[in-house]
Structures are given as structure tokens and as C-alpha cells.
Design a protein around this motif. Sequence first.
Motif, PDB file in Angstrom:
ATOM      1  N   GLU A  41     -19.303   5.449   0.663  1.00 43.55           N
ATOM      2  CA  GLU A  41     -20.498   6.047   0.070  1.00 43.55           C
ATOM      3  C   GLU A  41     -21.645   5.034   0.018  1.00 43.55           C
ATOM      4  OE1 GLU A  41     -18.534   9.493  -2.779  1.00 43.55           O
ATOM      5  OE2 GLU A  41     -18.914   7.496  -3.632  1.00 43.55           O
ATOM      6  N   ALA A  42     -21.323   3.779  -0.268  1.00 37.66           N
ATOM      7  CA  ALA A  42     -22.357   2.748  -0.274  1.00 37.66           C
ATOM      8  C   ALA A  42     -22.953   2.581   1.117  1.00 37.66           C
ATOM      9  CB  ALA A  42     -21.780   1.426  -0.777  1.00 37.66           C
ATOM     10  N   GLN A  43     -22.096   2.611   2.153  1.00 32.76           N
ATOM     11  CA  GLN A  43     -22.607   2.507   3.515  1.00 32.76           C
ATOM     12  C   GLN A  43     -23.449   3.723   3.876  1.00 32.76           C
ATOM     13  OE1 GLN A  43     -22.090  -0.403   5.744  1.00 32.76           O
ATOM     14  NE2 GLN A  43     -21.963  -0.899   3.576  1.00 32.76           N
ATOM     15  N   GLY A  44     -23.039   4.886   3.397  1.00 36.25           N
ATOM     16  CA  GLY A  44     -23.838   6.088   3.633  1.00 36.25           C
ATOM     17  C   GLY A  44     -25.233   5.958   3.037  1.00 36.25           C
ATOM     18  N   ALA A  45     -25.304   5.457   1.799  1.00 36.89           N
ATOM     19  CA  ALA A  45     -26.604   5.287   1.140  1.00 36.89           C
ATOM     20  C   ALA A  45     -27.433   4.212   1.830  1.00 36.89           C
ATOM     21  CB  ALA A  45     -26.385   4.932  -0.331  1.00 36.89           C
ATOM     22  N   LEU A  46     -26.790   3.121   2.229  1.00 36.86           N
ATOM     23  CA  LEU A  46     -27.499   2.027   2.896  1.00 36.86           C
ATOM     24  C   LEU A  46     -28.113   2.485   4.217  1.00 36.86           C
ATOM     25  CD1 LEU A  46     -28.208  -0.974   3.422  1.00 36.86           C
ATOM     26  CD2 LEU A  46     -25.900  -1.238   4.363  1.00 36.86           C
ATOM     27  N   TRP A  47     -27.307   3.149   5.044  1.00 35.08           N
ATOM     28  CA  TRP A  47     -27.803   3.526   6.367  1.00 35.08           C
ATOM     29  C   TRP A  47     -28.778   4.700   6.307  1.00 35.08           C
ATOM     30  CZ3 TRP A  47     -28.016   0.541  10.351  1.00 35.08           C
ATOM     31  CH2 TRP A  47     -27.141  -0.554  10.407  1.00 35.08           C
ATOM     32  N   ALA A  48     -28.654   5.532   5.286  1.00 34.61           N
ATOM     33  CA  ALA A  48     -29.663   6.579   5.096  1.00 34.61           C
ATOM     34  C   ALA A  48     -31.009   5.942   4.772  1.00 34.61           C
ATOM     35  CB  ALA A  48     -29.244   7.525   3.978  1.00 34.61           C
ATOM     36  N   GLU A  49     -30.993   4.896   3.957  1.00 27.96           N
ATOM     37  CA  GLU A  49     -32.233   4.192   3.629  1.00 27.96           C
ATOM     38  C   GLU A  49     -32.823   3.519   4.863  1.00 27.96           C
ATOM     39  OE1 GLU A  49     -32.743   1.564  -0.016  1.00 27.96           O
ATOM     40  OE2 GLU A  49     -32.663   0.060   1.597  1.00 27.96           O
TER      41      GLU A  49
END
Length: 270
Positions: A233-241
Motif C-alpha cells: 500500500e505504501a508503494q501504491g501511494a508513493l507511485w501514485a504520487e
Amino acid sequence: MPTTRITYDELPQQVRAAIEEVTGPVDSATSATTGLNSAVAARLHTATGARFCKALPADHRWVWTQRREADIAPHLHGVAPALLTRLEIGGWDILLFDALDGRHADYGPDSADPPAVVALLEAIAQTACPPIELRDAAERLRDYTSNPADLRHFTGPALLHTDLNNANVIVNAGRARIVDWGWATRGAAWLDAAYWVLWLIAAGHSPAAAERWAGKVSTWRTAPRAGLLAFSEAQGALWAEINGRDPDDLWTARLADASQQWVAYRRKLD
């Protein structure tokens, strides 16, 4: 933002002279076609062999990554190229390495390279984390983790590379080594295998297949189920940003899509 790339020959003559005091005369220089964080990234061809030059202006906001690479290089025998020296001259910060022969790793589903990457990650896991200043995994992920309690899963004493971009992994004769240690981090031992999962998905693996490859790395077995969900989930948020800054960049869009595939897979397992 990416750093503006220049060629080796565009460095000031004073800087090139200092480099060639170390390398000997440079017959020619070939700029790297990948990587965004160095103003100069070039393979230098000399009479005594090939060297690799990375350079940033001394006042660049990322110059600390040069210092980090210089500090950690003596501790990376067997997993990274040897550092010849670090120079600070003429307003430039320069790292000179022995150049690695080989090619960028292929993470595709039909590639023969993943076993070499597994061996590389095992070698990194067996490398003692040196007593130098390093980034902290939990701190790096703090802004992308919705539940602060999940940060405990990312803490630990292990040495981590954290950027398993296939362009950082050089394969030659079945052996893989990894470059660009500027973001070296201290944290939970399973995290490098988890970072690899994302790049495998981006290269065409299903999340399940990517995790099967990660599962061949012994440190993956120490990953808590809740930690894997929190990390995905952290990677999802990071790459969405990151993708949101430049939605037309196909490279970041591919990683953003891969991260969302992984989040969906992990949530189904939870």
C-alpha cells in the motif's frame, strides 16, 4: 525532477584533468542511457581498462547521495563495483568506479536472469550493515503509510539497496551485481525482496508469480503478512504520487499500475 545530463567532455577541463590523474588518459567516454540522478554518468575508456564516472555539481540537492555511495562502497565487496576514489574539485563532486562488464538485468517472465538476482539479494542480505549514516526504512515510508503502527514492520538492522530497477542490476556470465547505492537504507531484512516484487510485476509477472520469485530469497520468509500489505500500500501511494507529477511518463505510469496490481493482490490475501 531528473538532473540535466551532460557528457563527460562537457565537464570543465580542470575537472577532467583531476579525473585523468586517477584513471590515466581517457581515450573516449560513453554516456549512460539510463538513470536520472547524475549530471554525468559515463563509461570511460582508458589504456588500463574501463572506469565509470558519476558526477554532480557540488551544490546540487542530491549531492549527499554521492557521499553516501563513497561511504558505503568499501563495505560492498562482491555485490557492487569497487570505488576508486571520490573527488571534489572545480565545483563538482565525482565518483570513479571500476566499470562493470555486462548488461542490464531482464526481469521479464521468460528471462533467465531472476535466479542471478535471487543470488544477489542473498549476498546483500549476508552483508553486514556498516556503522555509517544511512536512511531509515520506516522514515522513508512514513508519508505513504496510512496507519503509523505499520511502520514497525519496516524497522530493522539490515542493509538495504531499495532501488531494484533492472537498470541498476548488471548481469554478466550468470552473475548479478548492483550499482547506485546512494539511497542505501537500514531496515527490515525482507524489504529488498519486496522492492523487487514491484519491478517484477512492472516487467510482466503477475503479483503471485513475482512473489514466488521473491520467496526464493531467504529474507522474504521473515516478512509478516501485515507488513507485506502495508508495504504494498505504501508503494501504491508513493507511485501514485510520482505518476501524478507527470502522468504522461510511461515509465512512472508502468510502476504506478504495477503497484496497484500488487495492492489488489495483497488485499485479497488479507
